[in-house]
Write a protein that holds these residues in place. Sequence first.
Motif, mmCIF file in Angstrom:
data_model
loop_
_atom_site.group_PDB
_atom_site.id
_atom_site.type_symbol
_atom_site.label_atom_id
_atom_site.label_comp_id
_atom_site.label_asym_id
_atom_site.label_seq_id
_atom_site.Cartn_x
_atom_site.Cartn_y
_atom_site.Cartn_z
ATOM 1 N N THR A 42 3.838 47.141 -19.444
ATOM 2 C CA THR A 42 4.976 46.812 -18.586
ATOM 3 C C THR A 42 4.511 46.471 -17.166
ATOM 4 O OG1 THR A 42 6.417 48.268 -19.875
ATOM 5 C CG2 THR A 42 7.169 47.641 -17.667
ATOM 6 N N GLY A 43 4.981 45.337 -16.653
ATOM 7 C CA GLY A 43 4.628 44.904 -15.302
ATOM 8 C C GLY A 43 3.363 44.087 -15.217
ATOM 9 N N ARG A 44 2.640 43.962 -16.323
ATOM 10 C CA ARG A 44 1.388 43.217 -16.299
ATOM 11 C C ARG A 44 1.649 41.722 -16.451
ATOM 12 N NH1 ARG A 44 -0.771 46.971 -13.804
ATOM 13 N NH2 ARG A 44 -1.685 45.016 -13.067
ATOM 14 N N ARG A 45 0.837 40.931 -15.767
ATOM 15 C CA ARG A 45 0.916 39.485 -15.914
ATOM 16 C C ARG A 45 -0.097 39.039 -16.971
ATOM 17 N NH1 ARG A 45 3.733 35.803 -13.433
ATOM 18 N NH2 ARG A 45 4.313 37.246 -11.758
ATOM 19 N N ILE A 46 0.329 38.105 -17.793
ATOM 20 C CA ILE A 46 -0.482 37.661 -18.923
ATOM 21 C C ILE A 46 -1.384 36.509 -18.507
ATOM 22 C CG2 ILE A 46 -0.399 36.671 -21.252
ATOM 23 C CD1 ILE A 46 2.379 38.025 -21.514
ATOM 24 N N GLY A 47 -2.648 36.619 -18.880
ATOM 25 C CA GLY A 47 -3.603 35.549 -18.628
ATOM 26 C C GLY A 47 -3.749 34.662 -19.859
ATOM 27 N N ASN A 48 -4.980 34.488 -20.328
ATOM 28 C CA ASN A 48 -5.244 33.582 -21.448
ATOM 29 C C ASN A 48 -5.016 34.252 -22.795
ATOM 30 O OD1 ASN A 48 -6.086 31.540 -19.677
ATOM 31 N ND2 ASN A 48 -8.183 32.309 -19.667
ATOM 32 N N LEU A 49 -4.598 33.438 -23.754
ATOM 33 C CA LEU A 49 -4.546 33.855 -25.153
ATOM 34 C C LEU A 49 -5.673 33.162 -25.895
ATOM 35 C CD1 LEU A 49 -1.585 34.631 -24.293
ATOM 36 C CD2 LEU A 49 -0.932 34.106 -26.651
ATOM 37 N N ASN A 50 -6.377 33.907 -26.724
ATOM 38 C CA ASN A 50 -7.457 33.364 -27.528
ATOM 39 C C ASN A 50 -7.390 33.948 -28.927
ATOM 40 O OD1 ASN A 50 -9.202 31.801 -25.492
ATOM 41 N ND2 ASN A 50 -8.963 33.778 -24.479
ATOM 42 N N ARG A 51 -8.152 33.352 -29.823
ATOM 43 C CA ARG A 51 -8.270 33.870 -31.183
ATOM 44 C C ARG A 51 -9.719 34.207 -31.468
ATOM 45 N NH1 ARG A 51 -10.585 32.146 -35.147
ATOM 46 N NH2 ARG A 51 -10.764 30.040 -34.288
ATOM 47 N N ARG A 52 -9.944 35.355 -32.087
ATOM 48 C CA ARG A 52 -11.271 35.730 -32.582
ATOM 49 C C ARG A 52 -11.092 36.134 -34.029
ATOM 50 N NH1 ARG A 52 -15.980 35.513 -33.994
ATOM 51 N NH2 ARG A 52 -17.618 36.965 -33.323
ATOM 52 N N ALA A 53 -11.685 35.347 -34.942
ATOM 53 C CA ALA A 53 -11.462 35.558 -36.372
ATOM 54 C C ALA A 53 -9.965 35.481 -36.636
ATOM 55 C CB ALA A 53 -12.073 36.882 -36.825
#
Length: 294
Positions: free
Chosen positions: A46-57
């Motif tokens: 809660t309250g955190r800002r989202i950076g990058n989304l990535n996939r691993r496997a």
Amino acid sequence: MPELPEVETVMRGLKPVLEGRRIEEVSLRRSGLRFPFPDGFAERLTGRRIGNLNRRAKYILVSLDSDDVLLVHLGMTGRFTVFSPAGRQNLGEFYFETAAGEGGDGTHDHVVFTLDDGTRVVYTDPRRFGIMDLFPEAEAPAHKLLHAIGVEPLGNELHGDYLAERFRGKAAPLKAALLDQQIIAGLGNIYVCEALHRAGLSPKRKSGTLARRKGHDPRLDALIRHIREILSEAILAGGSTLQDFAHTDGASGAFQQRFLVYDREGEPCTTCGAPIERLVQSGRSTFYCRHCQK
């Protein structure tokens, strides 16, 4: 279970929705999924800002401004649905619809993320085999679910010499070796069957027969090329719809319409016309053409 193309499709669908947004609220409808949620899971998000989304496997990794990482595995029946207060939105190659109500009140809706723009991202999982974990980004290389994973099939680390080194001396069937997640990350049953057919290699062949004392059998290069081609084609098609998989907008993947062998037992091979056969390897169905695959 969603395979790499399906997970990649979901991750790409979530990127324009989540990246750069702040998490206003996290609602947990149960104490965990396959495993319990980490201590303070909702509070730490809660309250955190989202950076990058990535996939691993087959894992989706969400970076946060707290230097934590949210790890998600969809399990067998997990899916995300995006409910936008703005109604239908065009977000690049993805469209999102506002469903009836706000979403998140279904029997199998277990986690609801509310973002700072009013969007609700709902995680639904009837069988609860999915996973969500939260840990410091610096610990990712040693994380119990990530540390032993092999190379990415779409990356440059996968090449003929690498596979030859990993296969050398092995009596394991080729299909089993390709499904070993410590060798190749995220490669699953459907796409291995399809890639082996395109490469003309039998799933029963001993994997070590494609490794030489020095160098490797050129058929490994062809196999890798077909693995990359088929995964890329499946991603462009939005994955395959088998049982519960769907995009974040509820649409179904379409790659299953292009299967040449998978789930086609008894049907004619598109190359030679012989019937596609099915056998069980390590408890999983293998589909192949004994005439085209040697």
